[in-house]
Scaffold this motif. Structure first.
Motif, PDB file in Angstrom:
ATOM      1  N   CYS A  18       3.030   2.665   6.371  1.00 52.05           N
ATOM      2  CA  CYS A  18       2.590   1.299   6.680  1.00 52.05           C
ATOM      3  C   CYS A  18       1.162   1.089   6.186  1.00 52.05           C
ATOM      4  O   CYS A  18       0.774  -0.037   5.881  1.00 52.05           O
ATOM      5  N   CYS A  19       0.387   2.149   6.106  1.00 51.54           N
ATOM      6  CA  CYS A  19      -0.989   2.046   5.606  1.00 51.54           C
ATOM      7  C   CYS A  19      -1.152   2.758   4.259  1.00 51.54           C
ATOM      8  O   CYS A  19      -1.966   2.356   3.437  1.00 51.54           O
ATOM      9  N   SER A  20      -0.387   3.805   4.037  1.00 51.07           N
ATOM     10  CA  SER A  20      -0.603   4.589   2.811  1.00 51.07           C
ATOM     11  C   SER A  20       0.129   3.982   1.612  1.00 51.07           C
ATOM     12  O   SER A  20      -0.026   4.456   0.488  1.00 51.07           O
ATOM     13  N   ARG A  21       0.959   2.974   1.856  1.00 50.24           N
ATOM     14  CA  ARG A  21       1.554   2.193   0.754  1.00 50.24           C
ATOM     15  C   ARG A  21       1.535   0.737   1.192  1.00 50.24           C
ATOM     16  O   ARG A  21       2.527   0.204   1.680  1.00 50.24           O
ATOM     17  N   LEU A  22       0.409   0.117   1.055  1.00 47.62           N
ATOM     18  CA  LEU A  22       0.232  -1.234   1.611  1.00 47.62           C
ATOM     19  C   LEU A  22       1.133  -2.238   0.895  1.00 47.62           C
ATOM     20  O   LEU A  22       1.119  -2.356  -0.312  1.00 47.62           O
ATOM     21  N   SER A  23       1.895  -2.984   1.698  1.00 51.21           N
ATOM     22  CA  SER A  23       2.808  -3.946   1.082  1.00 51.21           C
ATOM     23  C   SER A  23       2.992  -5.172   1.968  1.00 51.21           C
ATOM     24  O   SER A  23       3.437  -5.076   3.101  1.00 51.21           O
ATOM     25  N   ALA A  61      -2.531   3.220  -1.340  1.00 45.03           N
ATOM     26  CA  ALA A  61      -2.888   3.040   0.078  1.00 45.03           C
ATOM     27  C   ALA A  61      -3.750   1.798   0.261  1.00 45.03           C
ATOM     28  O   ALA A  61      -4.383   1.306  -0.671  1.00 45.03           O
ATOM     29  N   CYS A  62      -3.757   1.304   1.487  1.00 45.83           N
ATOM     30  CA  CYS A  62      -4.681   0.238   1.866  1.00 45.83           C
ATOM     31  C   CYS A  62      -6.107   0.730   1.598  1.00 45.83           C
ATOM     32  O   CYS A  62      -6.425   1.902   1.865  1.00 45.83           O
ATOM     33  N   PRO A  63      -6.989  -0.124   1.102  1.00 50.59           N
ATOM     34  CA  PRO A  63      -8.369   0.326   0.836  1.00 50.59           C
ATOM     35  C   PRO A  63      -9.094   0.824   2.087  1.00 50.59           C
ATOM     36  O   PRO A  63     -10.118   1.499   1.970  1.00 50.59           O
ATOM     37  N   HIS A  64      -8.570   0.514   3.259  1.00 50.14           N
ATOM     38  CA  HIS A  64      -9.229   0.960   4.497  1.00 50.14           C
ATOM     39  C   HIS A  64      -8.622   2.238   5.059  1.00 50.14           C
ATOM     40  O   HIS A  64      -8.997   2.694   6.139  1.00 50.14           O
ATOM     41  N   TRP A  65      -7.692   2.789   4.339  1.00 51.76           N
ATOM     42  CA  TRP A  65      -7.010   4.000   4.826  1.00 51.76           C
ATOM     43  C   TRP A  65      -7.779   5.232   4.365  1.00 51.76           C
ATOM     44  O   TRP A  65      -8.144   5.357   3.208  1.00 51.76           O
ATOM     45  N   GLY A  66      -8.081   6.119   5.297  1.00 53.34           N
ATOM     46  CA  GLY A  66      -8.796   7.341   4.929  1.00 53.34           C
ATOM     47  C   GLY A  66      -8.155   8.548   5.592  1.00 53.34           C
ATOM     48  O   GLY A  66      -7.136   8.422   6.277  1.00 53.34           O
ATOM     49  N   GLY A  69      -7.385   8.154   9.195  1.00 53.98           N
ATOM     50  CA  GLY A  69      -6.679   6.951   9.611  1.00 53.98           C
ATOM     51  C   GLY A  69      -7.380   5.689   9.135  1.00 53.98           C
ATOM     52  O   GLY A  69      -8.120   5.703   8.159  1.00 53.98           O
ATOM     53  N   CYS A  70      -7.145   4.605   9.866  1.00 57.71           N
ATOM     54  CA  CYS A  70      -7.706   3.304   9.472  1.00 57.71           C
ATOM     55  C   CYS A  70      -9.195   3.267   9.804  1.00 57.71           C
ATOM     56  O   CYS A  70      -9.580   3.482  10.949  1.00 57.71           O
ATOM     57  N   ARG A  71     -10.001   2.966   8.790  1.00 61.83           N
ATOM     58  CA  ARG A  71     -11.455   2.951   9.007  1.00 61.83           C
ATOM     59  C   ARG A  71     -11.923   1.718   9.772  1.00 61.83           C
ATOM     60  O   ARG A  71     -13.051   1.675  10.235  1.00 61.83           O
ATOM     61  N   ILE A  72     -11.066   0.705   9.851  1.00 62.34           N
ATOM     62  CA  ILE A  72     -11.481  -0.516  10.568  1.00 62.34           C
ATOM     63  C   ILE A  72     -10.574  -0.741  11.776  1.00 62.34           C
ATOM     64  O   ILE A  72     -10.322  -1.880  12.166  1.00 62.34           O
ATOM     65  N   TYR A  73     -10.086   0.348  12.325  1.00 63.44           N
ATOM     66  CA  TYR A  73      -9.007   0.255  13.315  1.00 63.44           C
ATOM     67  C   TYR A  73      -9.269  -0.769  14.428  1.00 63.44           C
ATOM     68  O   TYR A  73      -8.426  -1.585  14.749  1.00 63.44           O
ATOM     69  N   HIS A  75     -10.972  -3.336  14.458  1.00 63.40           N
ATOM     70  CA  HIS A  75     -11.104  -4.722  13.982  1.00 63.40           C
ATOM     71  C   HIS A  75      -9.980  -5.100  13.034  1.00 63.40           C
ATOM     72  O   HIS A  75     -10.068  -6.115  12.353  1.00 63.40           O
ATOM     73  N   ARG A  76      -8.961  -4.278  12.942  1.00 63.17           N
ATOM     74  CA  ARG A  76      -7.938  -4.479  11.910  1.00 63.17           C
ATOM     75  C   ARG A  76      -7.251  -5.846  12.065  1.00 63.17           C
ATOM     76  O   ARG A  76      -7.203  -6.407  13.169  1.00 63.17           O
ATOM     77  N   PRO A  77      -6.691  -6.355  10.956  1.00 63.63           N
ATOM     78  CA  PRO A  77      -6.053  -7.668  10.988  1.00 63.63           C
ATOM     79  C   PRO A  77      -4.873  -7.734  11.967  1.00 63.63           C
ATOM     80  O   PRO A  77      -4.270  -6.711  12.309  1.00 63.63           O
ATOM     81  N   ILE A  78      -4.540  -8.946  12.361  1.00 63.79           N
ATOM     82  CA  ILE A  78      -3.462  -9.154  13.339  1.00 63.79           C
ATOM     83  C   ILE A  78      -2.138  -8.591  12.829  1.00 63.79           C
ATOM     84  O   ILE A  78      -1.382  -7.976  13.583  1.00 63.79           O
ATOM     85  N   ASP A  79      -1.859  -8.766  11.540  1.00 66.67           N
ATOM     86  CA  ASP A  79      -0.571  -8.278  11.042  1.00 66.67           C
ATOM     87  C   ASP A  79      -0.466  -6.755  11.157  1.00 66.67           C
ATOM     88  O   ASP A  79       0.634  -6.214  11.290  1.00 66.67           O
ATOM     89  N   CYS A  80      -1.594  -6.061  11.123  1.00 70.80           N
ATOM     90  CA  CYS A  80      -1.594  -4.608  11.352  1.00 70.80           C
ATOM     91  C   CYS A  80      -1.346  -4.328  12.840  1.00 70.80           C
ATOM     92  O   CYS A  80      -0.676  -3.354  13.193  1.00 70.80           O
ATOM     93  N   ARG A  81      -1.888  -5.168  13.690  1.00 73.16           N
ATOM     94  CA  ARG A  81      -1.750  -4.941  15.137  1.00 73.16           C
ATOM     95  C   ARG A  81      -0.317  -5.092  15.608  1.00 73.16           C
ATOM     96  O   ARG A  81       0.104  -4.446  16.564  1.00 73.16           O
TER      97      ARG A  81
HETATM   98  S1  SF4 Z   1      -6.296  -2.347   7.659  1.00 72.49           S
HETATM   99 FE1  SF4 Z   1      -5.972  -0.383   8.644  1.00 72.49          FE
HETATM  100  S2  SF4 Z   1      -4.111  -0.638   9.906  1.00 72.49           S
HETATM  101 FE2  SF4 Z   1      -4.185  -2.297   8.391  1.00 72.49          FE
HETATM  102  S3  SF4 Z   1      -2.969  -1.562   6.628  1.00 72.49           S
HETATM  103 FE3  SF4 Z   1      -5.145  -1.074   6.250  1.00 72.49          FE
HETATM  104  S4  SF4 Z   1      -5.394   1.018   6.983  1.00 72.49           S
HETATM  105 FE4  SF4 Z   1      -3.521   0.200   7.891  1.00 72.49          FE
END
Ligand code: SF4
Ligand code: SF4
Length: 170
Positions: A18-23, A61-66, A69-73, A75-81
């Motif tokens: 879900c994060c390592s292949r952002l779509s 991967a999503c640019p915020h994925w490290g 895990g998620c570097r902006i966890y 504050h992550r966007p609603i669709d991620c939540r």
């Molecule tokens: S913002 Fe964070 S939770 Fe959302 S797709 Fe990127 S890495 Fe995943």
């Protein structure tokens, strides 16, 4: 990616795709500006009505994925939540906007995760997303799409709504 107590995502067998292949992440303009504007070169960006849909280029991967895990966890966007619920359609009508979500994602642990995610919370989050995309003048209706009939009805509604807005009839 979910981050609940005893986080089941740590045992994800998909490599946390879900994060390592952002779509197809659905964003408001504010979310895009805050978190993705600076990453334009790494993304495919589309506009769907007023929402912005981003995917990584070449299944990256999503640019915020490290590594951790998620570097902006926080504050992550609603669709991620809301994931593994999936924001499937945003259907704009005259005075309302219908946001359709479903639970058919391919997350292998979705049933376990859904037990920790009350549907009322998902509806509230998607209403918040709708308000931030369309403003408070529109009423936001959130629908959990279940089954073939409801999917078909939403496809027809989406097609009619697109035609309405493409031809400018209001
Ligand atoms: S913002 Fe964070 S939770 Fe959302 S797709 Fe990127 S890495 Fe995943
Ligand atoms: S939400 Fe699902 S697909 Fe994403 S990391 Fe967790 S278990 Fe894996």
């Amino acid at each position: 990616m979910s981050n609940i107590q005893g986080n089941p995502c740590l045992a994800c067998i998909t490599g946390q795709h879900c994060c390592s292949r952002l779509s197809g992440l659905v964003l408001s303009a504010d979310e895009f500006r805050l978190f993705f504007e600076g990453h334009r070169k790494e993304l495919s960006i589309k506009q769907s009505n007023k929402a912005i849909i981003v995917s990584s280029i070449n299944g990256n991967a999503c640019p915020h994925w490290g590594e951790s895990g998620c570097r902006i966890y926080l504050h992550r966007p609603i669709d991620c939540r809301v994931f593994p619920y999936v924001t499937a359609r945003i259907i704009e009508k005259r005075s309302t906007v219908k946001i359709v979500f479903h639970s058919r994602s391919d997350c292998p642990l979705k049933n376990q995760l859904y037990r920790t995610m009350p549907e009322a919370d998902i509806r509230n989050l998607l209403t918040e997303l709708g308000k931030s995309v369309y403003g408070s003048a529109k009423s936001i209706v959130v629908q959990h799409e279940r089954g073939y009939i409801s999917r078909l009805q939403n496809r027809i509604e989406a097609a009619i709504s697109r035609r309405l807005y493409q031809t400018g009839h209001k």
